[in-house]
Structures are given as structure tokens and as C-alpha cells.
Design a protein around this motif. Sequence first.
Motif, PDB file in Angstrom:
ATOM      1  N   UNK A 171       6.582  -5.519   8.342  1.00 49.95           N
ATOM      2  CA  UNK A 171       5.865  -5.080   9.549  1.00 49.95           C
ATOM      3  C   UNK A 171       5.010  -3.843   9.286  1.00 49.95           C
ATOM      4  N   UNK A 172       5.370  -2.731   9.917  1.00 47.36           N
ATOM      5  CA  UNK A 172       4.499  -1.566   9.937  1.00 47.36           C
ATOM      6  C   UNK A 172       4.550  -0.704   8.680  1.00 47.36           C
ATOM      7  N   UNK A 173       5.550  -0.914   7.828  1.00 47.73           N
ATOM      8  CA  UNK A 173       5.713  -0.027   6.685  1.00 47.73           C
ATOM      9  C   UNK A 173       5.001  -0.462   5.428  1.00 47.73           C
ATOM     10  N   UNK A 174       4.188  -1.518   5.512  1.00 46.68           N
ATOM     11  CA  UNK A 174       3.547  -2.103   4.327  1.00 46.68           C
ATOM     12  C   UNK A 174       2.744  -1.089   3.530  1.00 46.68           C
ATOM     13  N   UNK A 175       1.887  -0.323   4.199  1.00 41.37           N
ATOM     14  CA  UNK A 175       0.984   0.580   3.474  1.00 41.37           C
ATOM     15  C   UNK A 175       1.758   1.696   2.777  1.00 41.37           C
ATOM     16  N   UNK A 176       2.703   2.306   3.492  1.00 45.39           N
ATOM     17  CA  UNK A 176       3.436   3.416   2.885  1.00 45.39           C
ATOM     18  C   UNK A 176       4.378   2.912   1.785  1.00 45.39           C
ATOM     19  N   UNK A 177       4.938   1.717   1.952  1.00 44.30           N
ATOM     20  CA  UNK A 177       5.767   1.148   0.886  1.00 44.30           C
ATOM     21  C   UNK A 177       4.960   1.011  -0.399  1.00 44.30           C
ATOM     22  N   UNK A 178       3.739   0.519  -0.283  1.00 43.94           N
ATOM     23  CA  UNK A 178       2.897   0.349  -1.461  1.00 43.94           C
ATOM     24  C   UNK A 178       2.643   1.688  -2.144  1.00 43.94           C
ATOM     25  N   UNK A 179       2.322   2.697  -1.370  1.00 42.95           N
ATOM     26  CA  UNK A 179       2.020   3.994  -1.953  1.00 42.95           C
ATOM     27  C   UNK A 179       3.248   4.634  -2.599  1.00 42.95           C
ATOM     28  N   UNK A 180       4.394   4.483  -1.946  1.00 45.42           N
ATOM     29  CA  UNK A 180       5.620   5.046  -2.509  1.00 45.42           C
ATOM     30  C   UNK A 180       6.002   4.358  -3.815  1.00 45.42           C
ATOM     31  N   UNK A 181       5.844   3.049  -3.878  1.00 47.37           N
ATOM     32  CA  UNK A 181       6.195   2.316  -5.092  1.00 47.37           C
ATOM     33  C   UNK A 181       5.214   2.613  -6.222  1.00 47.37           C
ATOM     34  N   UNK A 182       3.952   2.835  -5.889  1.00 44.00           N
ATOM     35  CA  UNK A 182       2.975   3.273  -6.898  1.00 44.00           C
ATOM     36  C   UNK A 182       3.426   4.603  -7.500  1.00 44.00           C
ATOM     37  N   UNK A 183       3.881   5.515  -6.638  1.00 36.97           N
ATOM     38  CA  UNK A 183       4.361   6.813  -7.113  1.00 36.97           C
ATOM     39  C   UNK A 183       5.611   6.655  -7.982  1.00 36.97           C
ATOM     40  N   UNK A 184       6.558   5.863  -7.505  1.00 39.82           N
ATOM     41  CA  UNK A 184       7.820   5.686  -8.221  1.00 39.82           C
ATOM     42  C   UNK A 184       7.615   5.069  -9.602  1.00 39.82           C
ATOM     43  N   UNK A 185       6.662   4.145  -9.681  1.00 36.28           N
ATOM     44  CA  UNK A 185       6.402   3.463 -10.952  1.00 36.28           C
ATOM     45  C   UNK A 185       5.379   4.197 -11.814  1.00 36.28           C
ATOM     46  N   UNK A 186       4.964   5.366 -11.307  1.00 35.49           N
ATOM     47  CA  UNK A 186       4.048   6.233 -12.055  1.00 35.49           C
ATOM     48  C   UNK A 186       2.741   5.525 -12.435  1.00 35.49           C
ATOM     49  N   UNK A 187       2.253   4.731 -11.511  1.00 41.66           N
ATOM     50  CA  UNK A 187       0.951   4.099 -11.714  1.00 41.66           C
ATOM     51  C   UNK A 187      -0.144   5.112 -11.422  1.00 41.66           C
ATOM     52  N   UNK A 188      -1.309   4.879 -11.968  1.00 46.84           N
ATOM     53  CA  UNK A 188      -2.432   5.775 -11.690  1.00 46.84           C
ATOM     54  C   UNK A 188      -3.046   5.416 -10.339  1.00 46.84           C
ATOM     55  N   UNK A 189      -3.480   6.429  -9.621  1.00 46.66           N
ATOM     56  CA  UNK A 189      -4.030   6.182  -8.285  1.00 46.66           C
ATOM     57  C   UNK A 189      -5.064   7.249  -7.942  1.00 46.66           C
ATOM     58  N   UNK A 190      -5.873   6.934  -6.969  1.00 48.56           N
ATOM     59  CA  UNK A 190      -6.833   7.892  -6.453  1.00 48.56           C
ATOM     60  C   UNK A 190      -7.237   7.470  -5.049  1.00 48.56           C
ATOM     61  N   UNK A 191      -7.989   8.320  -4.381  1.00 44.69           N
ATOM     62  CA  UNK A 191      -8.568   8.000  -3.081  1.00 44.69           C
ATOM     63  C   UNK A 191     -10.082   8.114  -3.176  1.00 44.69           C
ATOM     64  N   UNK A 192     -10.770   7.315  -2.370  1.00 43.00           N
ATOM     65  CA  UNK A 192     -12.211   7.482  -2.224  1.00 43.00           C
ATOM     66  C   UNK A 192     -12.488   7.607  -0.722  1.00 43.00           C
ATOM     67  N   UNK A 193     -13.335   8.524  -0.329  1.00 42.37           N
ATOM     68  CA  UNK A 193     -13.631   8.683   1.098  1.00 42.37           C
ATOM     69  C   UNK A 193     -14.420   7.493   1.634  1.00 42.37           C
ATOM     70  N   UNK A 194     -14.000   6.983   2.781  1.00 47.52           N
ATOM     71  CA  UNK A 194     -14.711   5.866   3.412  1.00 47.52           C
ATOM     72  C   UNK A 194     -14.992   6.211   4.869  1.00 47.52           C
ATOM     73  N   UNK A 195     -16.015   5.608   5.379  1.00 51.34           N
ATOM     74  CA  UNK A 195     -16.345   5.790   6.796  1.00 51.34           C
ATOM     75  C   UNK A 195     -15.395   4.963   7.652  1.00 51.34           C
ATOM     76  N   UNK A 196     -15.259   5.366   8.912  1.00 47.65           N
ATOM     77  CA  UNK A 196     -14.329   4.675   9.804  1.00 47.65           C
ATOM     78  C   UNK A 196     -14.879   4.769  11.221  1.00 47.65           C
ATOM     79  N   UNK A 197     -14.863   3.641  11.923  1.00 44.75           N
ATOM     80  CA  UNK A 197     -15.423   3.611  13.271  1.00 44.75           C
ATOM     81  C   UNK A 197     -14.429   3.010  14.261  1.00 44.75           C
ATOM     82  N   UNK A 198     -14.777   3.097  15.518  1.00 45.20           N
ATOM     83  CA  UNK A 198     -13.896   2.522  16.542  1.00 45.20           C
ATOM     84  C   UNK A 198     -13.789   1.019  16.329  1.00 45.20           C
TER      85      UNK A 198
END
Length: 229
Positions: A171-198
Motif C-alpha cells: 500500500x502506502x509504504x512502497x516508496x519509502x521501502x524502496x529508499x530504505x532498501x537501497x540504503x541498506x544494500x548500499x546501492x548508489x543513489x541520487x536525486x534530480x530536481x523535478x517540477x511538480x504541479x497540481x
Amino acid sequence: MTDIKVIIPAFNEADSIAHVINELPKMVSEVIVVNNNSTDDTVINAEAAGATVLTETRKGYGYACLKGLDYVASKSKQPNIIVFIDGDYSDYPEELVKVVAPILENDIDFVVGARNKNLREEGSMTPQQVFGNWLATFLMKLFFGANFTDLGPFRAIKYEKLKELDMEDKTYGWTVEMQLKVLKKKMTYTEVPVRYKRRIGVSKVSGTVKGSIFAGIKILGWIFKYSIK
């Protein structure tokens, strides 16, 4: 040639889904829309726009994403990259080029499209969304030294790395689960700024008190679960 597939969970997004599909870059080999019990014309409009449409009757964002991944896994040819984007047209689909760039150019494993405040349309995120993102990313920094600033749903990941995560939230925890598992498995990651609208239509999560509460519980539950492991 890099094979990029896009998975779009969709529940009653008839007015927006075609916009999302049509504005994705041509570099995408397949758009997979997972209909999650829609009662409107989401399926008809998605198919008309050229998407592969699957149906997942169990309600939940994670259920829909997992359905899309099961479909991808069933194919003889596997993609290099999976991109997730919402079907509500709050993101700018053409910015997929930016989101996948760190993978293609710098061999990064995982990329989050971060909805930076200066790029967000006013009112595009509710106060509870803004606070929830801040709290979740603050706790990830506190417990794991993470550099995430957002739980944005617009994200890209190498397919082989995604399989390693063994995603399970329904359900609602999909996004944070992915990020936490990326951290736990020491995968490389980054963010890129994106636009967002209503978004078009009403949010099924942040648009309701019940949805916001359950999402918050799920997100915090995943963080504390991993912080004590």
C-alpha cells in the motif's frame, strides 16, 4: 540500446492518464498502466494512448506496482531501467530524460525525482505531504546518514537492482521501502530536481484524512523497522 519501461499505478485517472502516456519521451520502450479497480474510463483511455494495461483488483499502490513488476518479469527480454510515475499528471512526464540521466551517464543505481519547493506549483502538495516528506527524510538521515530530501513517486532504478530489493509493501509504504532498501544494500543513489504541479482529480492518499494517517503510519513503520535491524 537501453530498454526503459514505465510502470504507472492508476485508480480513476481517466482525465489524466492519456496526458501522462503521451508526454513520456520516445526513449521509453513500453508504458505499463496498472488499473487498480478504476470505475471510470482509465482503462479505455490508457489503451487508446498506446499503453499496455494490466488489472490488479487488490487495492493498494504497492499491489499495483508489484503487478507491473510481475508482468515485466514474465517477459523473455528484461529491461535495463524501470521508471515509476503517477497517473495523475502532477509530474512532467518529459522530465523522465532528467530522471534516468544519472543512471545512463554515471552508472547510478537509483534516482528520485525530488519535488523541490522552488519548482513546485503552489498548492501541488498538501501540508501533510510536505511535513511527511520532511519527517521521513529527516529520520532516514538520522538513522542511516541518507541524503534524500523527498519520497517522490517519479523515480528510476536499474531493473537488476530493483529485483535485489525484493519489494513487498502493498500500500502506502512502497516508496519509502524502496529508499530504505537501497540504503541498506548500499546501492548508489541520487536525486534530480523535478517540477511538480497540481494533480488532475483528488488524491486518494493525501486528499483524505484517513489516507494521510495510514500513509504516515506505513512510512514511519518502515523506517523504524529498518532502524532496529
